[in-house]
Design a protein around this motif. Structure first.
Motif, PDB file in Angstrom:
ATOM      1  N   GLU A   1       0.832  -1.209   0.000  1.00 21.53           N
ATOM      2  CA  GLU A   1       0.000   0.000   0.000  1.00 21.53           C
ATOM      3  C   GLU A   1       0.867   1.260   0.000  1.00 21.53           C
ATOM      4  OE1 GLU A   1      -3.993  -0.919   2.307  1.00 21.53           O
ATOM      5  OE2 GLU A   1      -2.238  -1.052   3.625  1.00 21.53           O
ATOM      6  N   PHE A   2       0.204   2.393  -0.227  1.00 21.93           N
ATOM      7  CA  PHE A   2       0.840   3.715  -0.209  1.00 21.93           C
ATOM      8  C   PHE A   2       1.951   3.825  -1.247  1.00 21.93           C
ATOM      9  CE2 PHE A   2      -0.639   2.816   4.141  1.00 21.93           C
ATOM     10  CZ  PHE A   2      -1.633   3.771   4.220  1.00 21.93           C
ATOM     11  N   LEU A   3       1.680   3.312  -2.441  1.00 21.44           N
ATOM     12  CA  LEU A   3       2.679   3.281  -3.502  1.00 21.44           C
ATOM     13  C   LEU A   3       2.425   4.369  -4.525  1.00 21.44           C
ATOM     14  CD1 LEU A   3       2.676  -0.568  -4.135  1.00 21.44           C
ATOM     15  CD2 LEU A   3       4.312   0.727  -2.751  1.00 21.44           C
ATOM     16  N   GLU A   4       3.516   4.930  -5.031  1.00 19.28           N
ATOM     17  CA  GLU A   4       3.425   5.850  -6.161  1.00 19.28           C
ATOM     18  C   GLU A   4       4.248   5.278  -7.310  1.00 19.28           C
ATOM     19  OE1 GLU A   4       4.948   9.768  -5.443  1.00 19.28           O
ATOM     20  OE2 GLU A   4       6.899   9.043  -4.851  1.00 19.28           O
ATOM     21  N   PHE A   5       3.787   5.532  -8.511  1.00 20.52           N
ATOM     22  CA  PHE A   5       4.438   5.020  -9.711  1.00 20.52           C
ATOM     23  C   PHE A   5       5.774   5.725  -9.929  1.00 20.52           C
ATOM     24  CE2 PHE A   5       5.327   5.489 -14.226  1.00 20.52           C
ATOM     25  CZ  PHE A   5       5.406   4.165 -14.595  1.00 20.52           C
ATOM     26  N   ILE A   6       6.805   4.938 -10.274  1.00 24.08           N
ATOM     27  CA  ILE A   6       8.121   5.496 -10.614  1.00 24.08           C
ATOM     28  C   ILE A   6       8.419   5.276 -12.099  1.00 24.08           C
ATOM     29  CG2 ILE A   6      10.614   5.425 -10.172  1.00 24.08           C
ATOM     30  CD1 ILE A   6       8.979   6.582  -7.844  1.00 24.08           C
TER      31      ILE A   6
ATOM     32  N   ILE B   1      12.514  -5.506 -20.350  1.00 23.90           N
ATOM     33  CA  ILE B   1      13.790  -6.175 -20.599  1.00 23.90           C
ATOM     34  C   ILE B   1      13.472  -7.490 -21.308  1.00 23.90           C
ATOM     35  CG2 ILE B   1      15.872  -7.150 -19.566  1.00 23.90           C
ATOM     36  CD1 ILE B   1      15.322  -5.201 -17.178  1.00 23.90           C
ATOM     37  N   CYS B   2      13.912  -7.578 -22.544  1.00 29.77           N
ATOM     38  CA  CYS B   2      13.571  -8.711 -23.419  1.00 29.77           C
ATOM     39  C   CYS B   2      12.057  -8.843 -23.479  1.00 29.77           C
ATOM     40  CB  CYS B   2      14.251  -9.989 -22.947  1.00 29.77           C
ATOM     41  SG  CYS B   2      16.055  -9.878 -23.005  1.00 29.77           S
ATOM     42  N   GLU B   3      11.500  -9.932 -23.022  1.00 33.32           N
ATOM     43  CA  GLU B   3      10.052 -10.137 -23.071  1.00 33.32           C
ATOM     44  C   GLU B   3       9.380  -9.865 -21.726  1.00 33.32           C
ATOM     45  OE1 GLU B   3       8.315 -10.838 -25.906  1.00 33.32           O
ATOM     46  OE2 GLU B   3      10.269 -10.493 -26.837  1.00 33.32           O
ATOM     47  N   ASN B   4      10.124  -9.378 -20.742  1.00 34.10           N
ATOM     48  CA  ASN B   4       9.585  -9.159 -19.393  1.00 34.10           C
ATOM     49  C   ASN B   4       9.378  -7.674 -19.117  1.00 34.10           C
ATOM     50  OD1 ASN B   4       9.691 -11.939 -18.718  1.00 34.10           O
ATOM     51  ND2 ASN B   4      11.883 -11.727 -18.367  1.00 34.10           N
ATOM     52  N   THR B   5       8.291  -7.377 -18.424  1.00 32.40           N
ATOM     53  CA  THR B   5       7.989  -6.002 -18.036  1.00 32.40           C
ATOM     54  C   THR B   5       8.066  -5.902 -16.516  1.00 32.40           C
ATOM     55  OG1 THR B   5       6.541  -5.719 -19.941  1.00 32.40           O
ATOM     56  CG2 THR B   5       6.265  -4.155 -18.132  1.00 32.40           C
ATOM     57  N   TYR B   6       8.755  -4.884 -16.029  1.00 32.97           N
ATOM     58  CA  TYR B   6       8.914  -4.644 -14.597  1.00 32.97           C
ATOM     59  C   TYR B   6       8.375  -3.260 -14.264  1.00 32.97           C
ATOM     60  CZ  TYR B   6      12.031  -8.607 -15.055  1.00 32.97           C
ATOM     61  OH  TYR B   6      12.546  -9.853 -15.329  1.00 32.97           O
ATOM     62  N   ILE B   7       7.668  -3.178 -13.151  1.00 27.76           N
ATOM     63  CA  ILE B   7       7.093  -1.913 -12.699  1.00 27.76           C
ATOM     64  C   ILE B   7       7.747  -1.543 -11.381  1.00 27.76           C
ATOM     65  CG2 ILE B   7       4.968  -0.740 -11.990  1.00 27.76           C
ATOM     66  CD1 ILE B   7       3.473  -2.780 -13.781  1.00 27.76           C
ATOM     67  N   THR B   8       8.284  -0.335 -11.310  1.00 26.74           N
ATOM     68  CA  THR B   8       8.915   0.143 -10.086  1.00 26.74           C
ATOM     69  C   THR B   8       7.991   1.140  -9.407  1.00 26.74           C
ATOM     70  OG1 THR B   8      11.114  -0.181 -11.025  1.00 26.74           O
ATOM     71  CG2 THR B   8      10.956   1.265  -9.106  1.00 26.74           C
TER      72      THR B   8
END
Length: 78
Positions: free
Chosen positions: A20-25, A30-37
């Motif tokens: 919880e309490f997250l903000e998008f960065i 990378i290749c076929e993978n998507t990462y969300i920070t």
């Protein structure tokens, strides 16, 4: 800290755990993978999530912080 003061933050369920309490960065592909920070605005901890393991993500509006920001806005207009 702006996102916390306006009451709009993210809540994410990832691999059976709720964050919880997250903000998008950012989003990284990378290749076929998507990462969300995302960043926890309270602890300032940064998290990078594999998109495939995210079970749900939604915008949370925290009424208490939203009402505080509206009070600040109205006092600034005077």
């Amino acid at each position: 800290m702006d996102n916390f003061s306006n009451g709009r933050l993210l809540e994410l369920v990832y691999d059976g755990r709720t964050y919880e309490f997250l903000e998008f960065i950012r989003i990284d592909r990378i290749c076929e993978n998507t990462y969300i920070t995302l960043k926890n605005v309270i602890t300032t901890e940064m998290f990078t999530f594999d998109e495939k393991k995210i079970r749900s993500i939604r915008m949370k509006i925290h009424p208490h912080s939203l009402s505080l920001s509206k009070k600040r806005e109205s006092s600034c207009r005077k």
